[in-house]
Design a protein around this motif. Structure first.
Motif, PDB file in Angstrom:
ATOM      1  N   VAL A 149      61.536  11.401 -73.829  1.00 27.30           N
ATOM      2  CA  VAL A 149      62.046  12.721 -74.206  1.00 27.30           C
ATOM      3  C   VAL A 149      62.347  12.772 -75.702  1.00 27.30           C
ATOM      4  CG1 VAL A 149      63.978  14.327 -73.915  1.00 27.30           C
ATOM      5  CG2 VAL A 149      62.953  13.239 -71.913  1.00 27.30           C
ATOM      6  N   PHE A 150      62.925  11.701 -76.236  1.00 25.53           N
ATOM      7  CA  PHE A 150      63.290  11.672 -77.650  1.00 25.53           C
ATOM      8  C   PHE A 150      62.051  11.667 -78.551  1.00 25.53           C
ATOM      9  CE2 PHE A 150      64.272   9.329 -81.557  1.00 25.53           C
ATOM     10  CZ  PHE A 150      65.295  10.120 -82.060  1.00 25.53           C
ATOM     11  N   PHE A 151      61.116  10.767 -78.274  1.00 24.89           N
ATOM     12  CA  PHE A 151      59.969  10.602 -79.170  1.00 24.89           C
ATOM     13  C   PHE A 151      58.947  11.733 -79.052  1.00 24.89           C
ATOM     14  CE2 PHE A 151      61.360   6.081 -79.141  1.00 24.89           C
ATOM     15  CZ  PHE A 151      61.538   5.953 -80.507  1.00 24.89           C
ATOM     16  N   THR A 152      58.986  12.490 -77.947  1.00 25.96           N
ATOM     17  CA  THR A 152      58.101  13.652 -77.838  1.00 25.96           C
ATOM     18  C   THR A 152      58.805  14.941 -78.247  1.00 25.96           C
ATOM     19  OG1 THR A 152      58.670  13.932 -75.489  1.00 25.96           O
ATOM     20  CG2 THR A 152      56.705  12.610 -76.012  1.00 25.96           C
ATOM     21  N   GLY A 153      60.056  14.830 -78.700  1.00 26.70           N
ATOM     22  CA  GLY A 153      60.785  16.005 -79.166  1.00 26.70           C
ATOM     23  C   GLY A 153      61.177  16.972 -78.069  1.00 26.70           C
ATOM     24  N   SER A 154      61.244  16.488 -76.838  1.00 33.08           N
ATOM     25  CA  SER A 154      61.545  17.379 -75.713  1.00 33.08           C
ATOM     26  C   SER A 154      63.003  17.814 -75.670  1.00 33.08           C
ATOM     27  CB  SER A 154      61.175  16.691 -74.392  1.00 33.08           C
ATOM     28  OG  SER A 154      59.800  16.364 -74.370  1.00 33.08           O
ATOM     29  N   TYR A 155      63.834  17.249 -76.516  1.00 33.66           N
ATOM     30  CA  TYR A 155      65.247  17.596 -76.548  1.00 33.66           C
ATOM     31  C   TYR A 155      65.521  18.811 -77.425  1.00 33.66           C
ATOM     32  CZ  TYR A 155      64.929  15.285 -81.069  1.00 33.66           C
ATOM     33  OH  TYR A 155      64.562  14.938 -82.336  1.00 33.66           O
ATOM     34  N   LYS A 156      64.511  19.294 -78.135  1.00 30.13           N
ATOM     35  CA  LYS A 156      64.700  20.400 -79.069  1.00 30.13           C
ATOM     36  C   LYS A 156      64.759  21.731 -78.330  1.00 30.13           C
ATOM     37  CE  LYS A 156      62.285  17.864 -82.724  1.00 30.13           C
ATOM     38  NZ  LYS A 156      61.133  17.837 -83.662  1.00 30.13           N
ATOM     39  N   ALA A 157      65.109  22.787 -79.074  1.00 31.59           N
ATOM     40  CA  ALA A 157      65.237  24.126 -78.496  1.00 31.59           C
ATOM     41  C   ALA A 157      63.971  24.493 -77.718  1.00 31.59           C
ATOM     42  CB  ALA A 157      65.489  25.141 -79.607  1.00 31.59           C
ATOM     43  N   PRO A 158      64.132  25.087 -76.513  1.00 31.26           N
ATOM     44  CA  PRO A 158      65.399  25.573 -75.918  1.00 31.26           C
ATOM     45  C   PRO A 158      65.985  24.608 -74.899  1.00 31.26           C
ATOM     46  CG  PRO A 158      63.546  26.481 -74.719  1.00 31.26           C
ATOM     47  CD  PRO A 158      62.951  25.552 -75.757  1.00 31.26           C
ATOM     48  N   ARG A 159      65.749  23.292 -75.066  1.00 33.18           N
ATOM     49  CA  ARG A 159      66.120  22.322 -74.036  1.00 33.18           C
ATOM     50  C   ARG A 159      67.305  21.442 -74.439  1.00 33.18           C
ATOM     51  NH1 ARG A 159      60.624  22.809 -74.421  1.00 33.18           N
ATOM     52  NH2 ARG A 159      59.592  23.523 -72.500  1.00 33.18           N
ATOM     53  N   GLU A 160      68.110  21.914 -75.390  1.00 32.59           N
ATOM     54  CA  GLU A 160      69.236  21.088 -75.839  1.00 32.59           C
ATOM     55  C   GLU A 160      70.233  20.816 -74.721  1.00 32.59           C
ATOM     56  OE1 GLU A 160      68.309  24.017 -79.273  1.00 32.59           O
ATOM     57  OE2 GLU A 160      68.407  24.034 -77.085  1.00 32.59           O
ATOM     58  N   MET A 161      70.517  21.849 -73.895  1.00 34.64           N
ATOM     59  CA  MET A 161      71.483  21.680 -72.816  1.00 34.64           C
ATOM     60  C   MET A 161      70.996  20.664 -71.791  1.00 34.64           C
ATOM     61  SD  MET A 161      72.968  25.506 -72.087  1.00 34.64           S
ATOM     62  CE  MET A 161      73.922  24.850 -70.720  1.00 34.64           C
ATOM     63  N   ASN A 162      69.694  20.658 -71.532  1.00 30.70           N
ATOM     64  CA  ASN A 162      69.152  19.698 -70.571  1.00 30.70           C
ATOM     65  C   ASN A 162      69.231  18.280 -71.120  1.00 30.70           C
ATOM     66  OD1 ASN A 162      68.212  19.332 -68.009  1.00 30.70           O
ATOM     67  ND2 ASN A 162      66.099  19.850 -68.449  1.00 30.70           N
ATOM     68  N   TRP A 163      69.107  18.136 -72.434  1.00 26.93           N
ATOM     69  CA  TRP A 163      69.281  16.819 -73.058  1.00 26.93           C
ATOM     70  C   TRP A 163      70.708  16.325 -72.850  1.00 26.93           C
ATOM     71  CZ3 TRP A 163      66.930  12.732 -75.210  1.00 26.93           C
ATOM     72  CH2 TRP A 163      67.672  11.899 -76.038  1.00 26.93           C
ATOM     73  N   VAL A 164      71.684  17.214 -73.017  1.00 28.45           N
ATOM     74  CA  VAL A 164      73.088  16.843 -72.815  1.00 28.45           C
ATOM     75  C   VAL A 164      73.319  16.454 -71.361  1.00 28.45           C
ATOM     76  CG1 VAL A 164      75.466  17.678 -72.848  1.00 28.45           C
ATOM     77  CG2 VAL A 164      73.896  18.300 -74.707  1.00 28.45           C
ATOM     78  N   VAL A 165      72.770  17.230 -70.435  1.00 24.72           N
ATOM     79  CA  VAL A 165      72.907  16.897 -69.011  1.00 24.72           C
ATOM     80  C   VAL A 165      72.249  15.554 -68.716  1.00 24.72           C
ATOM     81  CG1 VAL A 165      72.236  17.580 -66.671  1.00 24.72           C
ATOM     82  CG2 VAL A 165      73.098  19.290 -68.270  1.00 24.72           C
ATOM     83  N   GLY A 166      71.103  15.298 -69.331  1.00 32.56           N
ATOM     84  CA  GLY A 166      70.438  14.016 -69.140  1.00 32.56           C
ATOM     85  C   GLY A 166      71.263  12.850 -69.635  1.00 32.56           C
ATOM     86  N   MET A 167      71.936  13.026 -70.770  1.00 34.95           N
ATOM     87  CA  MET A 167      72.803  11.976 -71.283  1.00 34.95           C
ATOM     88  C   MET A 167      73.993  11.729 -70.352  1.00 34.95           C
ATOM     89  SD  MET A 167      71.695  10.598 -74.119  1.00 34.95           S
ATOM     90  CE  MET A 167      70.217  10.545 -73.114  1.00 34.95           C
ATOM     91  N   LEU A 168      74.534  12.811 -69.806  1.00 34.12           N
ATOM     92  CA  LEU A 168      75.631  12.661 -68.839  1.00 34.12           C
ATOM     93  C   LEU A 168      75.148  11.919 -67.599  1.00 34.12           C
ATOM     94  CD1 LEU A 168      77.314  16.191 -69.088  1.00 34.12           C
ATOM     95  CD2 LEU A 168      78.155  14.029 -70.029  1.00 34.12           C
ATOM     96  N   LEU A 169      73.924  12.215 -67.160  1.00 34.97           N
ATOM     97  CA  LEU A 169      73.348  11.491 -66.033  1.00 34.97           C
ATOM     98  C   LEU A 169      73.224  10.002 -66.338  1.00 34.97           C
ATOM     99  CD1 LEU A 169      70.528  13.936 -64.871  1.00 34.97           C
ATOM    100  CD2 LEU A 169      72.359  13.033 -63.424  1.00 34.97           C
TER     101      LEU A 169
END
Length: 223
Positions: A112-132
């Motif tokens: 997710v990080f190296f493909t830039g999938s954490y960028k807008a509009p998926r910032e909230m999903n990145w945070v949820v993923g980190m919590l997971l």
């Protein structure tokens, strides 16, 4: 017979549209391994979910025999390993799956990080993923003490001292996890409750939110 039962349920609950929405959902071409070999890296999330399901099912089986007190905990695990049919296999799946799921989550996070999938509009999903990720680490930590052997006992003491070193909140965290002045019966009970009830509940809520956002936002494209 199965078809008749399904039709009977479908007539009353109309489950076919729900199932079709899940099963017939198309994925982008760049995540199809049949078209792109690099698409295998997009399977890390699904593999993590698959291993998590195995952990939940095997854990449910283990709780049928495990006794969460300092007198019987070790003996119940030994009984499970030596007397229960397929008990050693199921516990082995749960034990090694705990490490494998962390590895898969790490690989998924890196993808997710190296493909830039954490960028807008998926910032909230990145945070949820980190919590997971942190919840899964918590499950591994709390489950490590449950066999109540020497390795689990002293590893937990080291972990609690690490928690105690956290600025300001360290002593509070240690007291909450330890439940007393020593690693004992209250510690085992708290770790069992966290491992079986509290953390899985948080995990399921976060997973539902994670999947809903994936469906609504779609799978990100390659860089």
């Amino acid at each position: 017979m199965f078809k008749s039962v399904y039709n009977w349920i479908d007539e009353r609950l109309d489950v076919t549209p729900i199932w079709r929405d899940v099963a017939d959902h198309e994925v982008p071409e760049h995540v199809n391994p049949a078209h792109h070999f690099s698409a295998f890296v997009y399977c890390f999330g699904g593999l993590t979910f698959f291993i998590t399901v195995i952990q939940i099912l095997s854990g449910m089986f283990l709780t049928m025999y495990y006794v969460p007190d300092i007198i019987n905990a070790y003996n119940s695990v030994e009984y499970l390993q030596t007397q229960v049919a397929f008990g050693q296999i199921v516990r082995g799946m749960h034990h090694w799956g705990a490490s494998l799921v962390i590895v898969m989550m790490f690989l998924h996070t890196m993808r997710v990080f190296f493909t830039g999938s954490y960028k807008a509009p998926r910032e909230m999903n990145w945070v949820v993923g980190m919590l997971l990720f942190f919840v899964m680490l918590g499950l591994g930590l709390t489950g490590y003490l449950l066999p109540w052997d020497n390795k689990a006992y002293f590893a937990t003491k080291v972990t609690l001292e690490i928690a105690n070193s956290v600025p300001w909140l360290g002593p509070i965290i240690k007291e909450f996890l330890q439940g007393g002045t020593i690693v004992g019966a209250e510690t085992l009970t708290r770790f069992f409750a966290l491992h079986v009830f509290f953390l899985p509940a948080v995990l399921l809520v976060l997973m539902v939110g994670h999947f809903i956002m994936i469906r609504r936002q779609g799978i990100s494209g390659p860089l």
